[in-house]
Design a protein around this motif. Sequence first.
Motif, PDB file in Angstrom:
ATOM      1  N   TRP A  32       0.839  -1.201   0.000  1.00 40.75           N
ATOM      2  CA  TRP A  32       0.000   0.000   0.000  1.00 40.75           C
ATOM      3  C   TRP A  32       0.873   1.251   0.000  1.00 40.75           C
ATOM      4  O   TRP A  32       0.619   2.205  -0.741  1.00 40.75           O
ATOM      5  CB  TRP A  32      -0.918  -0.012   1.220  1.00 40.75           C
TER       6      TRP A  32
ATOM      7  N   SER B  89       2.386   1.799  -3.413  1.00 43.71           N
ATOM      8  CA  SER B  89       1.486   1.691  -4.554  1.00 43.71           C
ATOM      9  C   SER B  89       1.542   2.938  -5.426  1.00 43.71           C
ATOM     10  O   SER B  89       1.434   4.057  -4.919  1.00 43.71           O
ATOM     11  CB  SER B  89       0.041   1.478  -4.086  1.00 43.71           C
TER      12      SER B  89
ATOM     13  N   LYS C 233      -3.093   5.039  -5.600  1.00 46.89           N
ATOM     14  CA  LYS C 233      -3.737   4.702  -4.344  1.00 46.89           C
ATOM     15  C   LYS C 233      -5.167   4.197  -4.526  1.00 46.89           C
ATOM     16  O   LYS C 233      -5.603   3.278  -3.836  1.00 46.89           O
ATOM     17  CB  LYS C 233      -3.731   5.919  -3.410  1.00 46.89           C
TER      18      LYS C 233
END
Length: 428
Positions: free
Chosen positions: A214, A217, A220
Amino acid sequence: MKAEAIGQPRPARESNGGFYLVLTALLFEFGRPQDLIPAIRVIPFASGIDLLLLLSVVMSGKLDWSRLQTKLWIPLFALMVIQGPIAVNNYWALMIFKDMVLYFGLYLGIVTYVNSLEKMLTLMKVWLGVLVFLAVMGTVKGGRGYGGWMGDENDLCMVMVMAVPFAYFLLFSATGVAQKTKYLGFLGTYILAAVASLSRGGFFGLAAVGAYCWYRSPKKLNALIIVVVVLSFMLVLAPEKYWDEIASSFSEETMSEQGTGGARLYTWGIGMKMFFDNPIIGIGQGNFPWTFPIYEAGETFHERSFGGRAAHSAWVTLIAELGLAGIVIVGGMLLQCYKDLKLVRTRFAPVKTRQKHGQTVKAGEDVRAYLARAMEGSLIGIIATGVFISILWYPALWIMMAFVVALRNISETKRGGASPAAVQTRNL
Protein backbone atom coordinates in the motif's frame (compact mmCIF):
# COMPACT_ATOMS: atom_id res chain seq x y z
CA MET A 1 27.56 -3.83 -45.01
CA LYS A 2 28.01 -7.42 -46.14
CA ALA A 3 31.23 -6.49 -47.92
CA GLU A 4 32.61 -4.96 -44.75
CA ALA A 5 31.73 -8.08 -42.81
CA ILE A 6 33.71 -10.40 -45.11
CA GLY A 7 36.76 -11.72 -43.35
CA GLN A 8 35.85 -10.03 -40.06
CA PRO A 9 35.67 -12.31 -37.01
CA ARG A 10 32.21 -12.63 -35.55
CA PRO A 11 31.82 -11.54 -31.92
CA ALA A 12 31.82 -14.47 -29.55
CA ARG A 13 28.33 -15.42 -28.52
CA GLU A 14 27.87 -15.82 -24.80
CA SER A 15 26.84 -19.28 -23.67
CA ASN A 16 23.55 -19.51 -21.79
CA GLY A 17 24.54 -22.72 -20.03
CA GLY A 18 25.08 -21.02 -16.67
CA PHE A 19 21.76 -19.22 -16.92
CA TYR A 20 19.92 -22.46 -17.64
CA LEU A 21 21.63 -24.01 -14.63
CA VAL A 22 20.22 -21.15 -12.51
CA LEU A 23 16.70 -21.79 -13.78
CA THR A 24 17.08 -25.51 -13.11
CA ALA A 25 18.40 -24.82 -9.61
CA LEU A 26 15.36 -22.67 -8.78
CA LEU A 27 13.07 -25.36 -10.15
CA PHE A 28 14.59 -27.96 -7.83
CA GLU A 29 14.76 -25.58 -4.87
CA PHE A 30 11.15 -24.35 -5.02
CA GLY A 31 9.32 -26.78 -7.31
CA ARG A 32 11.02 -29.80 -5.71
CA PRO A 33 10.31 -32.43 -8.36
CA GLN A 34 12.68 -34.66 -6.39
CA ASP A 35 10.01 -34.89 -3.68
CA LEU A 36 7.21 -35.58 -6.17
CA ILE A 37 8.95 -38.24 -8.26
CA PRO A 38 10.24 -41.14 -6.12
CA ALA A 39 12.58 -42.35 -8.88
CA ILE A 40 14.79 -39.24 -8.66
CA ARG A 41 14.54 -38.71 -4.92
CA VAL A 42 17.77 -40.58 -4.20
CA ILE A 43 19.81 -38.26 -6.46
CA PRO A 44 20.84 -34.95 -4.80
CA PHE A 45 19.96 -32.83 -7.83
CA ALA A 46 19.62 -29.53 -5.95
CA SER A 47 22.98 -29.86 -4.22
CA GLY A 48 24.68 -31.03 -7.40
CA ILE A 49 23.37 -28.11 -9.45
CA ASP A 50 24.40 -25.56 -6.79
CA LEU A 51 27.88 -27.09 -6.73
CA LEU A 52 28.06 -26.98 -10.53
CA LEU A 53 27.12 -23.31 -10.46
CA LEU A 54 29.83 -22.56 -7.91
CA LEU A 55 32.47 -24.33 -9.99
CA SER A 56 31.17 -22.79 -13.21
CA VAL A 57 31.40 -19.22 -11.89
CA VAL A 58 34.88 -19.75 -10.45
CA MET A 59 36.20 -21.37 -13.64
CA SER A 60 34.56 -18.79 -15.92
CA GLY A 61 36.69 -15.98 -14.53
CA LYS A 62 33.53 -13.87 -14.07
CA LEU A 63 33.50 -13.96 -10.30
CA ASP A 64 32.78 -10.38 -9.20
CA TRP A 65 33.56 -9.24 -5.66
CA SER A 66 32.51 -5.62 -6.16
CA ARG A 67 29.17 -5.88 -4.32
CA LEU A 68 29.17 -5.66 -0.53
CA GLN A 69 26.72 -8.54 -0.19
CA THR A 70 29.15 -10.83 -2.02
CA LYS A 71 32.12 -9.66 0.04
CA LEU A 72 30.29 -10.30 3.30
CA TRP A 73 29.94 -14.00 2.48
CA ILE A 74 33.67 -14.35 3.24
CA PRO A 75 33.53 -13.26 6.92
CA LEU A 76 30.33 -15.28 7.27
CA PHE A 77 32.15 -18.41 6.14
CA ALA A 78 35.16 -17.53 8.30
CA LEU A 79 32.89 -17.28 11.33
CA MET A 80 31.36 -20.67 10.53
CA VAL A 81 34.80 -22.26 10.14
CA ILE A 82 35.83 -20.95 13.55
CA GLN A 83 32.66 -22.37 15.09
CA GLY A 84 33.09 -25.83 13.57
CA PRO A 85 35.52 -27.37 16.08
CA ILE A 86 34.19 -25.55 19.18
CA ALA A 87 30.43 -25.96 18.73
CA VAL A 88 28.58 -28.41 20.96
CA ASN A 89 27.42 -30.37 17.93
CA ASN A 90 30.21 -30.28 15.34
CA TYR A 91 28.22 -32.35 12.86
CA TRP A 92 25.35 -29.86 12.60
CA ALA A 93 27.75 -26.95 12.43
CA LEU A 94 29.38 -28.70 9.47
CA MET A 95 26.04 -29.47 7.80
CA ILE A 96 24.89 -25.85 7.98
CA PHE A 97 28.28 -24.73 6.64
CA LYS A 98 27.89 -27.19 3.76
CA ASP A 99 24.38 -25.92 2.98
CA MET A 100 25.57 -22.33 2.99
CA VAL A 101 28.40 -23.13 0.58
CA LEU A 102 25.82 -24.60 -1.79
CA TYR A 103 23.55 -21.57 -1.39
CA PHE A 104 26.58 -19.41 -2.15
CA GLY A 105 26.97 -21.33 -5.39
CA LEU A 106 23.37 -20.53 -6.33
CA TYR A 107 23.84 -16.91 -5.21
CA LEU A 108 26.93 -16.55 -7.43
CA GLY A 109 25.12 -18.22 -10.32
CA ILE A 110 22.27 -15.70 -10.13
CA VAL A 111 24.42 -12.58 -9.80
CA THR A 112 26.79 -13.78 -12.54
CA TYR A 113 24.54 -15.31 -15.18
CA VAL A 114 21.40 -13.18 -14.77
CA ASN A 115 23.29 -10.36 -16.46
CA SER A 116 20.66 -8.73 -18.66
CA LEU A 117 17.12 -7.51 -18.24
CA GLU A 118 15.91 -10.12 -20.71
CA LYS A 119 17.34 -12.88 -18.51
CA MET A 120 15.92 -11.29 -15.37
CA LEU A 121 12.46 -11.29 -16.93
CA THR A 122 12.85 -14.91 -17.97
CA LEU A 123 13.97 -15.77 -14.45
CA MET A 124 10.87 -14.08 -13.04
CA LYS A 125 8.61 -15.97 -15.45
CA VAL A 126 10.04 -19.32 -14.40
CA TRP A 127 10.24 -18.57 -10.68
CA LEU A 128 6.75 -17.11 -10.34
CA GLY A 129 5.33 -19.97 -12.41
CA VAL A 130 7.00 -22.53 -10.14
CA LEU A 131 5.60 -20.73 -7.09
CA VAL A 132 2.09 -20.88 -8.57
CA PHE A 133 2.49 -24.64 -8.90
CA LEU A 134 3.80 -24.81 -5.33
CA ALA A 135 0.85 -22.73 -4.11
CA VAL A 136 -1.69 -24.98 -5.82
CA MET A 137 -0.05 -28.13 -4.46
CA GLY A 138 0.19 -26.61 -1.00
CA THR A 139 -3.48 -25.65 -1.01
CA VAL A 140 -4.48 -29.15 -2.13
CA LYS A 141 -2.37 -30.62 0.70
CA GLY A 142 -4.17 -28.50 3.27
CA GLY A 143 -1.53 -25.79 3.56
CA ARG A 144 1.55 -28.01 3.75
CA GLY A 145 4.46 -28.09 1.37
CA TYR A 146 5.53 -31.35 -0.17
CA GLY A 147 9.05 -31.86 1.08
CA GLY A 148 12.43 -30.43 1.88
CA TRP A 149 12.63 -27.12 3.69
CA MET A 150 9.03 -26.26 2.73
CA GLY A 151 7.32 -29.28 4.24
CA ASP A 152 5.95 -27.32 7.19
CA GLU A 153 2.88 -25.05 6.98
CA ASN A 154 4.80 -22.06 8.34
CA ASP A 155 7.60 -22.49 5.81
CA LEU A 156 5.18 -22.77 2.88
CA CYS A 157 3.43 -19.61 4.06
CA MET A 158 6.75 -17.76 4.23
CA VAL A 159 7.42 -18.55 0.57
CA MET A 160 3.95 -17.34 -0.38
CA VAL A 161 4.55 -14.12 1.56
CA MET A 162 7.78 -13.47 -0.36
CA ALA A 163 5.92 -14.06 -3.65
CA VAL A 164 2.97 -11.73 -3.01
CA PRO A 165 4.81 -8.41 -3.69
CA PHE A 166 5.92 -9.66 -7.12
CA ALA A 167 2.37 -10.47 -8.20
CA TYR A 168 1.13 -7.19 -6.73
CA PHE A 169 3.59 -4.79 -8.35
CA LEU A 170 3.72 -6.62 -11.68
CA LEU A 171 -0.07 -6.34 -11.72
CA PHE A 172 0.32 -2.55 -11.56
CA SER A 173 2.96 -2.52 -14.27
CA ALA A 174 1.06 -4.75 -16.70
CA THR A 175 -0.35 -3.06 -19.81
CA GLY A 176 -3.00 -5.47 -21.11
CA VAL A 177 -6.08 -7.12 -19.66
CA ALA A 178 -4.59 -10.59 -20.08
CA GLN A 179 -1.41 -9.63 -18.21
CA LYS A 180 -3.33 -7.92 -15.42
CA THR A 181 -5.63 -10.92 -15.09
CA LYS A 182 -2.63 -13.24 -14.91
CA TYR A 183 -0.99 -11.36 -12.07
CA LEU A 184 -4.26 -10.95 -10.22
CA GLY A 185 -4.65 -14.72 -10.49
CA PHE A 186 -1.10 -15.22 -9.21
CA LEU A 187 -1.82 -12.91 -6.27
CA GLY A 188 -5.00 -14.79 -5.37
CA THR A 189 -3.26 -18.16 -5.66
CA TYR A 190 -0.41 -17.15 -3.35
CA ILE A 191 -2.78 -15.70 -0.77
CA LEU A 192 -5.05 -18.75 -0.90
CA ALA A 193 -2.07 -21.01 -0.15
CA ALA A 194 -1.02 -18.73 2.71
CA VAL A 195 -4.54 -18.91 4.15
CA ALA A 196 -4.62 -22.71 3.77
CA SER A 197 -1.44 -22.96 5.86
CA LEU A 198 -3.20 -21.48 8.94
CA SER A 199 0.17 -19.98 9.85
CA ARG A 200 -0.04 -17.24 12.46
CA GLY A 201 3.58 -16.19 11.92
CA GLY A 202 2.95 -16.12 8.18
CA PHE A 203 -0.10 -13.91 8.72
CA PHE A 204 2.06 -11.23 10.37
CA GLY A 205 4.44 -11.42 7.42
CA LEU A 206 1.50 -11.10 5.04
CA ALA A 207 0.23 -8.07 6.96
CA ALA A 208 3.67 -6.43 6.78
CA VAL A 209 3.84 -7.05 3.04
CA GLY A 210 0.32 -5.67 2.59
CA ALA A 211 1.24 -2.49 4.44
CA TYR A 212 4.38 -2.07 2.34
CA CYS A 213 2.53 -2.67 -0.93
CA TRP A 214 0.00 0.00 0.00
CA TYR A 215 2.78 2.41 0.94
CA ARG A 216 4.58 1.95 -2.38
CA SER A 217 1.49 1.69 -4.55
CA PRO A 218 1.75 3.93 -7.64
CA LYS A 219 -2.01 4.54 -7.71
CA LYS A 220 -3.74 4.70 -4.34
CA LEU A 221 -7.29 4.36 -5.66
CA ASN A 222 -6.43 1.30 -7.73
CA ALA A 223 -4.54 -0.08 -4.75
CA LEU A 224 -7.61 0.37 -2.57
CA ILE A 225 -9.70 -1.56 -5.10
CA ILE A 226 -7.17 -4.40 -5.13
CA VAL A 227 -7.04 -4.48 -1.32
CA VAL A 228 -10.84 -4.66 -1.13
CA VAL A 229 -10.89 -7.48 -3.71
CA VAL A 230 -8.19 -9.41 -1.85
CA LEU A 231 -9.85 -8.98 1.54
CA SER A 232 -13.20 -10.05 0.08
CA PHE A 233 -11.46 -13.05 -1.46
CA MET A 234 -10.01 -13.97 1.94
CA LEU A 235 -13.27 -13.45 3.79
CA VAL A 236 -15.20 -15.65 1.37
CA LEU A 237 -12.67 -18.46 0.99
CA ALA A 238 -10.78 -18.51 4.29
CA PRO A 239 -12.28 -21.08 6.66
CA GLU A 240 -13.47 -20.02 10.08
CA LYS A 241 -10.59 -22.03 11.53
CA TYR A 242 -8.12 -19.62 9.90
CA TRP A 243 -9.60 -16.57 11.58
CA ASP A 244 -9.80 -18.48 14.86
CA GLU A 245 -6.06 -19.22 14.56
CA ILE A 246 -5.24 -15.57 13.87
CA ALA A 247 -7.46 -14.35 16.70
CA SER A 248 -5.84 -16.84 19.06
CA SER A 249 -2.50 -15.07 18.54
CA PHE A 250 -3.73 -12.35 20.85
CA SER A 251 -5.83 -14.46 23.19
CA GLU A 252 -5.14 -14.57 26.91
CA GLU A 253 -4.63 -18.32 26.69
CA THR A 254 -1.93 -18.01 24.02
CA MET A 255 -0.13 -15.13 25.70
CA SER A 256 -0.25 -16.75 29.12
CA GLU A 257 2.69 -18.62 30.57
CA GLN A 258 1.07 -21.91 29.61
CA GLY A 259 0.21 -21.00 26.02
CA THR A 260 2.27 -21.19 22.83
CA GLY A 261 3.18 -17.52 23.26
CA GLY A 262 4.58 -18.28 26.68
CA ALA A 263 6.50 -21.26 25.28
CA ARG A 264 8.00 -19.07 22.56
CA LEU A 265 9.03 -16.41 25.06
CA TYR A 266 10.60 -19.11 27.23
CA THR A 267 12.57 -20.39 24.22
CA TRP A 268 13.67 -16.89 23.23
CA GLY A 269 14.76 -16.21 26.80
CA ILE A 270 17.06 -19.25 26.72
CA GLY A 271 18.36 -18.00 23.36
CA MET A 272 19.28 -14.66 24.91
CA LYS A 273 21.15 -16.50 27.68
CA MET A 274 23.19 -18.18 24.96
CA PHE A 275 23.94 -14.79 23.43
CA PHE A 276 24.98 -13.14 26.70
CA ASP A 277 27.37 -16.01 27.40
CA ASN A 278 28.76 -15.94 23.83
CA PRO A 279 28.17 -12.36 22.62
CA ILE A 280 30.90 -12.11 19.99
CA ILE A 281 30.65 -15.27 17.86
CA GLY A 282 27.68 -17.09 19.35
CA ILE A 283 27.32 -20.82 19.97
CA GLY A 284 27.75 -21.95 16.37
CA GLN A 285 25.50 -22.38 13.34
CA GLY A 286 22.84 -25.05 13.68
CA ASN A 287 23.57 -25.51 17.40
CA PHE A 288 20.58 -23.81 19.04
CA PRO A 289 18.63 -27.07 19.60
CA TRP A 290 21.70 -28.95 20.81
CA THR A 291 22.89 -26.26 23.21
CA PHE A 292 19.42 -25.61 24.59
CA PRO A 293 19.48 -28.34 27.31
CA ILE A 294 22.76 -26.94 28.65
CA TYR A 295 21.23 -23.51 29.18
CA GLU A 296 18.01 -24.92 30.56
CA ALA A 297 20.20 -26.34 33.35
CA GLY A 298 17.39 -28.46 34.70
CA GLU A 299 14.80 -25.70 34.23
CA THR A 300 11.57 -26.76 32.51
CA PHE A 301 8.54 -25.12 30.97
CA HIS A 302 5.59 -26.54 32.93
CA GLU A 303 7.53 -29.73 33.61
CA ARG A 304 8.61 -30.05 29.96
CA SER A 305 12.15 -29.70 28.70
CA PHE A 306 12.48 -27.98 25.31
CA GLY A 307 15.85 -29.53 24.54
CA GLY A 308 16.21 -30.08 20.80
CA ARG A 309 13.69 -27.32 20.06
CA ALA A 310 14.35 -24.76 17.33
CA ALA A 311 14.30 -21.07 18.27
CA HIS A 312 11.11 -20.44 16.27
CA SER A 313 12.65 -17.17 15.15
CA ALA A 314 15.26 -16.55 12.49
CA TRP A 315 16.58 -13.55 14.39
CA VAL A 316 16.86 -15.24 17.79
CA THR A 317 18.67 -18.00 15.91
CA LEU A 318 21.05 -15.44 14.41
CA ILE A 319 21.69 -13.71 17.73
CA ALA A 320 22.32 -16.94 19.63
CA GLU A 321 24.25 -18.89 16.98
CA LEU A 322 26.42 -16.18 15.41
CA GLY A 323 26.46 -13.43 18.01
CA LEU A 324 27.40 -9.83 17.27
CA ALA A 325 29.62 -10.90 14.38
CA GLY A 326 26.67 -12.54 12.63
CA ILE A 327 24.39 -9.60 13.36
CA VAL A 328 26.86 -7.21 11.73
CA ILE A 329 27.39 -9.46 8.68
CA VAL A 330 23.74 -10.29 7.94
CA GLY A 331 22.62 -6.79 8.92
CA GLY A 332 25.18 -5.33 6.54
CA MET A 333 23.86 -7.50 3.72
CA LEU A 334 20.27 -6.43 4.33
CA LEU A 335 21.18 -2.75 4.64
CA GLN A 336 23.07 -2.86 1.35
CA CYS A 337 20.09 -4.57 -0.31
CA TYR A 338 17.91 -1.66 0.79
CA LYS A 339 20.41 0.84 -0.64
CA ASP A 340 20.61 -1.06 -3.93
CA LEU A 341 16.85 -1.22 -4.33
CA LYS A 342 16.44 2.43 -3.44
CA LEU A 343 18.98 3.31 -6.14
CA VAL A 344 17.12 1.24 -8.74
CA ARG A 345 13.72 2.67 -7.76
CA THR A 346 15.09 6.21 -8.02
CA ARG A 347 16.90 5.66 -11.30
CA PHE A 348 14.01 4.15 -13.23
CA ALA A 349 11.07 6.23 -12.02
CA PRO A 350 10.25 9.31 -14.14
CA VAL A 351 11.59 12.45 -12.49
CA LYS A 352 8.32 14.36 -12.79
CA THR A 353 6.35 11.74 -10.88
CA ARG A 354 8.58 11.23 -7.86
CA GLN A 355 6.90 11.70 -4.52
CA LYS A 356 8.17 11.99 -0.95
CA HIS A 357 7.18 8.45 -0.03
CA GLY A 358 8.77 6.84 -3.08
CA GLN A 359 8.16 7.03 -6.80
CA THR A 360 5.02 6.86 -8.88
CA VAL A 361 5.39 4.98 -12.13
CA LYS A 362 2.89 4.25 -14.85
CA ALA A 363 1.91 0.97 -16.45
CA GLY A 364 4.27 -0.01 -19.21
CA GLU A 365 7.26 1.93 -17.88
CA ASP A 366 10.57 0.33 -17.06
CA VAL A 367 9.94 -2.88 -15.18
CA ARG A 368 13.04 -2.47 -13.01
CA ALA A 369 11.23 0.10 -10.87
CA TYR A 370 8.52 -2.46 -10.16
CA LEU A 371 10.93 -5.33 -9.58
CA ALA A 372 12.84 -3.20 -7.07
CA ARG A 373 9.63 -2.57 -5.15
CA ALA A 374 8.69 -6.24 -5.31
CA MET A 375 12.08 -7.34 -3.99
CA GLU A 376 11.98 -4.76 -1.20
CA GLY A 377 8.51 -5.96 -0.20
CA SER A 378 9.65 -9.57 -0.37
CA LEU A 379 12.59 -8.90 1.95
CA ILE A 380 10.23 -7.15 4.39
CA GLY A 381 7.98 -10.21 4.29
CA ILE A 382 10.91 -12.54 4.98
CA ILE A 383 12.14 -10.35 7.85
CA ALA A 384 8.68 -10.06 9.43
CA THR A 385 7.88 -13.76 9.05
CA GLY A 386 11.32 -14.63 10.38
CA VAL A 387 10.42 -13.10 13.74
CA PHE A 388 8.27 -16.16 14.42
CA ILE A 389 9.74 -18.85 12.13
CA SER A 390 13.25 -20.34 12.05
CA ILE A 391 14.09 -19.61 8.41
CA LEU A 392 17.64 -18.28 8.71
CA TRP A 393 19.30 -21.35 7.22
CA TYR A 394 16.73 -21.78 4.44
CA PRO A 395 17.65 -20.65 0.91
CA ALA A 396 14.87 -18.04 0.59
CA LEU A 397 16.70 -15.09 2.17
CA TRP A 398 19.97 -15.75 0.35
CA ILE A 399 18.27 -16.22 -3.02
CA MET A 400 16.35 -12.95 -2.62
CA MET A 401 19.64 -11.19 -1.86
CA ALA A 402 20.99 -12.61 -5.12
CA PHE A 403 17.96 -11.25 -7.00
CA VAL A 404 18.69 -7.81 -5.55
CA VAL A 405 22.36 -7.84 -6.55
CA ALA A 406 21.52 -9.08 -10.05
CA LEU A 407 18.92 -6.32 -10.47
CA ARG A 408 21.43 -3.70 -9.30
CA ASN A 409 24.00 -5.05 -11.77
CA ILE A 410 21.71 -4.94 -14.80
CA SER A 411 20.62 -1.44 -13.83
CA GLU A 412 24.16 -0.18 -14.37
CA THR A 413 25.25 -1.97 -17.54
CA LYS A 414 24.54 -1.29 -21.19
CA ARG A 415 23.09 -4.76 -21.50
CA GLY A 416 20.57 -3.92 -18.83
CA GLY A 417 19.46 -0.86 -20.78
CA ALA A 418 19.47 2.72 -19.63
CA SER A 419 16.21 4.03 -20.98
CA PRO A 420 13.33 4.08 -18.48
CA ALA A 421 10.93 3.11 -21.23
CA ALA A 422 13.18 0.48 -22.75
CA VAL A 423 11.46 -2.61 -21.43
CA GLN A 424 7.82 -2.87 -20.51
CA THR A 425 6.19 -5.41 -18.27
CA ARG A 426 4.17 -6.84 -21.12
CA ASN A 427 7.36 -8.75 -21.96
CA LEU A 428 7.19 -10.57 -18.62
